[in-house]
Design a protein around this motif. Structure first.
Motif, PDB file in Angstrom:
ATOM      1  N   LEU A  96      10.903  28.797  56.690  1.00  0.00           N
ATOM      2  CA  LEU A  96      11.606  29.241  57.890  1.00  0.00           C
ATOM      3  C   LEU A  96      12.980  29.815  57.537  1.00  0.00           C
ATOM      4  CD1 LEU A  96      10.801  26.331  60.379  1.00  0.00           C
ATOM      5  CD2 LEU A  96       9.985  28.685  60.539  1.00  0.00           C
ATOM      6  N   LEU A 126       7.882  32.089  66.027  1.00  0.00           N
ATOM      7  CA  LEU A 126       8.193  31.032  65.064  1.00  0.00           C
ATOM      8  C   LEU A 126       8.448  29.702  65.767  1.00  0.00           C
ATOM      9  CD1 LEU A 126      10.595  32.851  62.570  1.00  0.00           C
ATOM     10  CD2 LEU A 126       8.226  32.184  62.167  1.00  0.00           C
ATOM     11  N   VAL A 130       4.941  27.748  65.728  1.00  0.00           N
ATOM     12  CA  VAL A 130       5.051  27.038  64.457  1.00  0.00           C
ATOM     13  C   VAL A 130       5.815  25.720  64.620  1.00  0.00           C
ATOM     14  CG1 VAL A 130       5.867  27.144  62.063  1.00  0.00           C
ATOM     15  CG2 VAL A 130       4.951  29.198  63.156  1.00  0.00           C
TER      16      VAL A 130
END
Length: 260
Positions: A96, A126, A130
């Motif tokens: 990340l 993201l 995620v």
């Protein structure tokens, strides 16, 4: 912001949100899409090339890679998740951090000059696809669904009548607002920073080429501000990548904790 009349018959049209809607290059593929792919290639190549011939006394590139890894591992993952649980999450946090960092830095790289995260869809993907599923999954896996919801929605040490007010607020924050605000932080910083750079760069070009003779000298001031703000923007790009990774690790750490 209206058009600013500065020239002998010409107008300065300031940049706006529309300048971030780049047209497709080929078959619906846009520049931000290509930059995302390029960032993955750059990050993958960087770590593969710097780790293929590891030495006890590292080369400068091996040292750079180890420094990035150590920063993600110890300064972000270990500190936010805890020394007991952080190891399985190091690859995620490092990915990340480096992914957002490279895509942010694209905003000041000549020829590329576009921060991918200034398109809200990328940081939102993201965050929602995620980070959000990961920290809820690991929390439920450790505490069970009931125990996890209790930890998240009913903080310890609060009088029971207060739960009537506090539980909906905690639900809104933990399950709805956290992933949204996580994405908005990096998006807003990249969007605003790039827009300001556009204002001074395009403004300087306009003053130099189109403005009345008496105002052409002001283009130097505009270009100087653009250069100065480029360095400021570089710092913000690094900070925002760090903040995203820190908050992501922090959410995972809170999900794994016994109580809040």
């Amino acid at each position: 912001m209206g058009a600013l009349v500065l020239a002998e018959g010409g107008e300065f049209a300031p940049p706006g949100a529309g300048d971030f809607n780049l047209p497709p290059i080929f078959l619906g593929i846009t520049k931000p899409m290509l930059l995302v792919v390029l960032s993955v290639i750059i990050i993958g190549a960087f770590f593969l090339l710097t780790s293929r011939n590891l030495k006890i006394v590292p080369s400068k590139w091996q040292f750079a890679a180890e420094s990035v890894y150590d920063f993600g591992r110890n300064n972000i993952a270990r500190e936010q998740i805890g020394s007991k649980d952080f190891r399985p999450f190091v690859p995620l946090i490092l990915a990340l951090f480096t992914f957002i960092l490279v895509n942010n830095i694209f905003g000041i790289v000549p020829l590329l000059q576009f921060p991918t995260m200034s398109h809200i869809g990328f940081p939102l993907a993201l965050s929602v696809l995620v980070v959000y599923p990961v920290y809820h999954f690991v929390g439920i896996k450790r505490h069970g669904l009931g125990g996890y919801l209790k930890n998240q929605l009913t903080p310890a040490g609060v009088p029971k009548p207060i739960y009537l007010l506090l539980t909906p607020i905690e639900f809104l924050q933990k399950f709805i607002m956290n992933p949204i605000t996580l994405a908005i932080r990096v998006f807003a910083a990249m969007f605003a920073g790039h827009l300001i750079l556009l204002v001074f760069t395009i403004g300087g070009e306009y003053l130099l080429l189109e403005a009345a003779p008496a105002l052409k000298a002001m283009s130097v001031v505009s270009f100087a501000f653009a250069i100065l703000l480029t360095f400021v923007e570089a710092l913000i790009q690094v900070i925002q990548a760090y903040v995203f990774a820190v908050l992501s690790a922090g959410y995972i750490g809170m999900a794994l904790a016994s109580d809040h």
